[in-house]
Design a protein around this motif. Structure first.
Motif, PDB file in Angstrom:
ATOM      1  N   ASP A  91      16.159 -19.637   7.840  1.00 49.33           N
ATOM      2  CA  ASP A  91      16.250 -18.325   7.779  1.00 49.33           C
ATOM      3  C   ASP A  91      16.475 -17.716   6.199  1.00 49.33           C
ATOM      4  OD1 ASP A  91      18.889 -19.335   8.111  1.00 49.33           O
ATOM      5  OD2 ASP A  91      19.625 -17.099   8.123  1.00 49.33           O
ATOM      6  N   SER A  92      16.818 -18.612   5.513  1.00 50.83           N
ATOM      7  CA  SER A  92      17.220 -18.359   3.994  1.00 50.83           C
ATOM      8  C   SER A  92      15.926 -18.270   3.513  1.00 50.83           C
ATOM      9  CB  SER A  92      17.994 -19.544   3.489  1.00 50.83           C
ATOM     10  OG  SER A  92      17.352 -20.664   3.541  1.00 50.83           O
ATOM     11  N   ILE A  93      14.754 -19.032   3.640  1.00 48.09           N
ATOM     12  CA  ILE A  93      13.737 -18.868   3.275  1.00 48.09           C
ATOM     13  C   ILE A  93      12.921 -17.536   3.733  1.00 48.09           C
ATOM     14  CG2 ILE A  93      11.215 -19.736   3.406  1.00 48.09           C
ATOM     15  CD1 ILE A  93      12.071 -22.324   3.690  1.00 48.09           C
ATOM     16  N   GLY A  94      13.200 -17.151   4.853  1.00 48.50           N
ATOM     17  CA  GLY A  94      12.814 -15.683   5.360  1.00 48.50           C
ATOM     18  C   GLY A  94      13.375 -14.709   4.610  1.00 48.50           C
ATOM     19  N   PHE A  95      14.586 -14.504   4.200  1.00 48.40           N
ATOM     20  CA  PHE A  95      15.200 -13.419   3.582  1.00 48.40           C
ATOM     21  C   PHE A  95      14.408 -13.393   2.000  1.00 48.40           C
ATOM     22  CE2 PHE A  95      18.743 -14.137   6.544  1.00 48.40           C
ATOM     23  CZ  PHE A  95      18.954 -12.694   6.778  1.00 48.40           C
ATOM     24  N   GLY A  96      14.179 -14.598   1.564  1.00 43.28           N
ATOM     25  CA  GLY A  96      13.580 -14.254   0.291  1.00 43.28           C
ATOM     26  C   GLY A  96      12.032 -13.923   0.341  1.00 43.28           C
ATOM     27  N   VAL A  97      11.520 -14.454   1.431  1.00 45.32           N
ATOM     28  CA  VAL A  97      10.088 -13.838   1.451  1.00 45.32           C
ATOM     29  C   VAL A  97      10.176 -12.467   1.858  1.00 45.32           C
ATOM     30  CG1 VAL A  97       8.140 -14.021   3.129  1.00 45.32           C
ATOM     31  CG2 VAL A  97       9.153 -16.070   2.465  1.00 45.32           C
ATOM     32  N   LEU A  98      10.959 -11.770   2.626  1.00 46.70           N
ATOM     33  CA  LEU A  98      11.290 -10.501   3.002  1.00 46.70           C
ATOM     34  C   LEU A  98      11.481  -9.595   1.862  1.00 46.70           C
ATOM     35  CD1 LEU A  98      11.629  -8.106   5.248  1.00 46.70           C
ATOM     36  CD2 LEU A  98      14.051  -8.746   5.294  1.00 46.70           C
ATOM     37  N   ILE A  99      12.160 -10.116   1.045  1.00 44.87           N
ATOM     38  CA  ILE A  99      12.568  -9.376  -0.219  1.00 44.87           C
ATOM     39  C   ILE A  99      11.394  -9.327  -1.156  1.00 44.87           C
ATOM     40  CG2 ILE A  99      13.681  -9.358  -2.490  1.00 44.87           C
ATOM     41  CD1 ILE A  99      15.432  -8.259  -0.444  1.00 44.87           C
ATOM     42  N   ALA A 100      10.573 -10.441  -1.188  1.00 44.01           N
ATOM     43  CA  ALA A 100       9.207 -10.597  -2.064  1.00 44.01           C
ATOM     44  C   ALA A 100       8.329  -9.462  -1.293  1.00 44.01           C
ATOM     45  CB  ALA A 100       8.614 -11.849  -1.859  1.00 44.01           C
ATOM     46  N   TRP A 101       8.178  -9.306   0.089  1.00 41.69           N
ATOM     47  CA  TRP A 101       7.257  -8.438   0.706  1.00 41.69           C
ATOM     48  C   TRP A 101       7.968  -7.238   0.508  1.00 41.69           C
ATOM     49  CZ3 TRP A 101       7.725  -4.504   4.188  1.00 41.69           C
ATOM     50  CH2 TRP A 101       6.487  -4.046   4.779  1.00 41.69           C
ATOM     51  N   ILE A 102       8.995  -6.760   0.506  1.00 44.19           N
ATOM     52  CA  ILE A 102       9.865  -5.468  -0.015  1.00 44.19           C
ATOM     53  C   ILE A 102       9.062  -5.111  -1.485  1.00 44.19           C
ATOM     54  CG2 ILE A 102      11.561  -3.765  -0.193  1.00 44.19           C
ATOM     55  CD1 ILE A 102      12.733  -5.575   2.206  1.00 44.19           C
ATOM     56  N   CYS A 103       9.317  -6.028  -2.381  1.00 44.87           N
ATOM     57  CA  CYS A 103       9.128  -5.832  -3.556  1.00 44.87           C
ATOM     58  C   CYS A 103       7.689  -5.516  -3.924  1.00 44.87           C
ATOM     59  CB  CYS A 103       9.393  -6.965  -4.654  1.00 44.87           C
ATOM     60  SG  CYS A 103      11.299  -7.163  -4.795  1.00 44.87           S
ATOM     61  N   TYR A 104       6.618  -6.241  -3.120  1.00 44.55           N
ATOM     62  CA  TYR A 104       5.104  -5.956  -3.396  1.00 44.55           C
ATOM     63  C   TYR A 104       4.701  -4.677  -2.704  1.00 44.55           C
ATOM     64  CZ  TYR A 104       0.244  -7.174  -3.195  1.00 44.55           C
ATOM     65  OH  TYR A 104      -1.137  -7.441  -3.516  1.00 44.55           O
ATOM     66  N   TYR A 105       5.027  -4.241  -1.586  1.00 51.28           N
ATOM     67  CA  TYR A 105       4.766  -3.357  -0.760  1.00 51.28           C
ATOM     68  C   TYR A 105       5.289  -1.882  -1.238  1.00 51.28           C
ATOM     69  CZ  TYR A 105       1.424  -6.228   1.545  1.00 51.28           C
ATOM     70  OH  TYR A 105       0.234  -7.068   1.749  1.00 51.28           O
ATOM     71  N   TYR A 106       6.771  -2.057  -1.644  1.00 52.35           N
ATOM     72  CA  TYR A 106       7.582  -0.931  -1.988  1.00 52.35           C
ATOM     73  C   TYR A 106       8.083  -0.989  -3.245  1.00 52.35           C
ATOM     74  CZ  TYR A 106       7.025   0.000   2.925  1.00 52.35           C
ATOM     75  OH  TYR A 106       6.375   0.384   4.215  1.00 52.35           O
ATOM     76  N   GLU A 107       7.335  -1.364  -4.460  1.00 54.67           N
ATOM     77  CA  GLU A 107       7.709  -1.545  -5.635  1.00 54.67           C
ATOM     78  C   GLU A 107       8.507  -0.179  -6.224  1.00 54.67           C
ATOM     79  OE1 GLU A 107       6.223  -3.375 -10.047  1.00 54.67           O
ATOM     80  OE2 GLU A 107       4.849  -2.497  -8.555  1.00 54.67           O
ATOM     81  N   GLY A 108       8.071   0.831  -6.118  1.00 50.85           N
ATOM     82  CA  GLY A 108       8.715   2.189  -6.554  1.00 50.85           C
ATOM     83  C   GLY A 108      10.086   2.269  -5.890  1.00 50.85           C
TER      84      GLY A 108
END
Length: 193
Positions: free
Chosen positions: A41-58
């Motif tokens: 699940d630790s990998i998943g948390f990193g991927v989730l943050i990366a997804w948020i940073c990409y799609y919700y950068e503002g």
């Protein structure tokens, strides 16, 4: 679709860890911490943050300091719980389940701030780059040399926070020496052959 897959991934491996901790008699270290499937699940948390940073950068740009602060608070909580359990017992349900979730999410929340600070500050870029190239040495020495040495110092009743400082400084210094005098020369030899 991607977000739901990421969330499902996190839930699946978190559930597996919780199930193992609740319904099996397992040790914190050998039964949970060292079993890869219960830690994915630790990998998943990193991927989730990366997804948020990409799609919700503002959103991330506006709230990166709040995310950093929250991440640091959760990380401090994780360190305090781990330190306390080292002195008492790690074999609690909280340590086998929530401690990992808190640690994973705290580190993930630090990533946006580091991502933006690294891209704007040359000194930080150099520091992070140096830590990354010495990270394999850190991995090798922290458990085999540093922690056994710290355990001997722990016998001397040094406050827990000084043990953490000693741990990090020792790990960094030994890793830098290994990188400078072994890894880098060996890597240069690779170019010749």
């Amino acid at each position: 679709m991607i977000l739901s897959s990421i969330v499902l991934y996190i839930i699946l491996f978190t559930f597996l860890r919780y199930h193992e901790a609740i319904y099996q008699i397992v040790r914190w270290d050998s039964g949970i911490r060292k079993v890869v499937i219960f830690r994915l699940d630790s990998i998943g948390f990193g991927v989730l943050i990366a997804w948020i940073c990409y799609y919700y950068e503002g959103f991330v740009l506006i709230h990166k300091k709040n995310m950093l602060f929250t991440g640091l608070l959760l990380l401090m909580l994780s360190i305090i719980v781990f330190s306390y359990s080292t002195l008492t017992t790690r074999e609690t349900m909280f340590n086998k389940t929530l401690l990992f979730t808190i640690t994973n999410s705290s580190l993930a929340l630090l990533l946006p701030w580091f991502n933006y600070i690294c891209s704007n500050n040359k000194l930080t870029i150099k520091l992070v780059s140096y830590v990354s190239i010495t990270s394999y040495s850190m991995y090798l020495v922290h458990l085999s040399f540093v922690i056994p040495g710290i355990k001997k110092v722990l016998m001397a009743n040094i406050p827990w926070y000084l043990n953490y400082v000693l741990y990090y400084v020792s790990t960094m210094l030994i890793s830098i020496l290994i990188y400078k005098y072994f890894e880098r020369p060996i890597t240069k030899l690779r170019e010749k052959f």
